[in-house]
Enzyme design. Sequence first.
Site, short mmCIF file in Angstrom:
data_model
loop_
_atom_site.label_atom_id
_atom_site.label_comp_id
_atom_site.label_asym_id
_atom_site.label_seq_id
_atom_site.Cartn_x
_atom_site.Cartn_y
_atom_site.Cartn_z
N ASP A 268 32.65 72.08 22.94
CA ASP A 268 31.50 71.78 22.65
C ASP A 268 30.50 72.77 22.45
OD1 ASP A 268 30.12 68.51 22.60
OD2 ASP A 268 28.68 70.48 22.42
N ARG B 288 35.32 51.03 20.54
CA ARG B 288 34.16 50.35 20.97
C ARG B 288 33.57 51.11 21.95
NH1 ARG B 288 36.04 45.04 22.80
NH2 ARG B 288 37.79 46.12 23.29
N GLU B 289 32.18 51.16 22.22
CA GLU B 289 31.57 52.01 23.13
C GLU B 289 31.73 50.85 24.48
OE1 GLU B 289 28.19 54.56 20.88
OE2 GLU B 289 27.89 53.82 22.92
N CYS C 14 26.59 52.93 15.63
CA CYS C 14 28.02 52.78 14.55
C CYS C 14 27.58 51.75 13.52
CB CYS C 14 29.20 52.55 15.05
SG CYS C 14 29.84 53.71 16.31
N LYS D 154 26.46 70.92 28.21
CA LYS D 154 27.41 69.97 28.15
C LYS D 154 28.83 70.67 28.86
CE LYS D 154 27.14 66.42 25.00
NZ LYS D 154 27.26 65.95 23.84
N THR E 55 33.67 59.86 11.61
CA THR E 55 33.43 58.64 10.72
C THR E 55 32.81 59.27 9.47
OG1 THR E 55 33.22 57.15 12.39
CG2 THR E 55 32.63 56.68 10.17
N ARG F 11 21.12 53.94 21.72
CA ARG F 11 20.62 54.09 20.31
C ARG F 11 20.76 53.05 19.14
NH1 ARG F 11 25.21 58.70 19.38
NH2 ARG F 11 26.35 57.33 20.83
#
Length: 432
Positions: free
Chosen positions: A30, A154-155, A260, A35, A121, A327
């Site tokens: 990253d 899926r989160e 998403c 992070k 995505t 979000r």
Amino acid sequence: MKLAIIGTGYVGLVTGACFAELGHQVLCVDNDTAKVELLRSGGLPIYEPGLEGIVARNVQAGRLAFSSEIADAVAQAEVIFIAVPTPPLPDGSVDLSFIEGVAREIAAHLTAYRIVVDKSTVPVKTGEKVAETIRRYSKARVEFDVVSNPEFLREGFAVEDLMRPDRIVIGVQSPRPVLAMREIYAPLEAPMVVTDINSAELIKHAANSFLALKISYINAVAALCEASGANVQEVANGIGLDQRIGRRFLDAGIGFGGSCFPKDLSAFIKIAETLGYDFRLLKEVQQINAQQMDRFLRKIADTLWVIKDKRLGVLGLAFKQNTDDVRMSPAIELCRRLLAEGARLRVHDPRAMAKARALLPPGPTVEYVDERDAVAEGCDALVIATEWPEFKELDLERARRALTHPILFDGRNLFDREEMERLGWVYKSVGR
Ligand code: UDX
């Protein structure tokens, strides 16, 4: 196999940790050095059930490491996954600058055959552009292959969805990388769809848009149920038993959110437009979703008459259960709309309060309450905005005593309507 994942967000970190769990040697990269330091010190930048244990176990076993250098990824890994953000632009199209930047940096360090896999995505035809970019920016005539491998995580269920996927989708321009991709996912024993890159990229947007369509469809049916005295949960059960429909993603509520669905819907509509098709069906899916929030707020206003200066307890801030992500959260949008009407809020979320503070106005109009059952104190009504299962355990008796009136707006249909009315609540929900 030696793998590298570039981007340690919800997708990249879960994917890297689970690949290590499957026995691969994984380097997660990253460009956010803070992070990387956090990960190296055993911390996690995101919450996902089960992730902490998997990361710790595989770091301990020497199968999972972290770096801030893409050069390390290209040097060490046979297969390099790109899992960097593809955020929406104001006009709804997708910002691919992070993808292009990573592709250029990979190209600059390429010295031997590598497989570059796009997991982010992306709009259809992005894979072709990634290949073109690597060809243009790589020094030698080094060979490489680009693969599309969209994720369906899926989160809040990302580890589960990765370790037990319904299918793996692989898009390739040549048969050469298929063997390696099969080897990576072999331990999962899941069906693998091997197709061309454009089809693989389109599968992602088509899948997410269809799921969003299902949710808007049941929310539209919920409006009919409210107008006709039917029960949307009974209707969802009745149609969902048809194997061709399926019961999941037929839960009416205050609408879908997250990082998403809204983004992928707008992107898919934009992609269709650039391909010369006006995807009106998906524009209506967006409309219904926006109206769902309006309808719920109208329900609150109709019941309370005046919202101004009312104190409301809001349970749920995350965009869905099992995540700390706020979000595009419908719960946050609901809080903002209530504050705009002059309400004062006492809010609680099992995981998302820290991240919610950045999105809600500071000061006395929003109180953050650590204890779920204390939220109702001094409030005129309670609102359930996120489908956290633990909210079903709410101490209703204590809430009744704490509220000026026993009024509950259940935006996620967590409670049984007849039961609540029998207990003397003014109970408003969705589609029932
Ligand atoms: C979604 C897709 O499910 C996943 O496959 C893809 O990889 C990423 O996008 P995610 O956005 O994490 O995953 O959450 P999801 O569980 O799909 O829920 C999205 C939103 O829909 C949430 O706000 C949730 O509350 C809402 N929802 C979900 C409903 O309102 N009703 C439902 O029946 C299901």
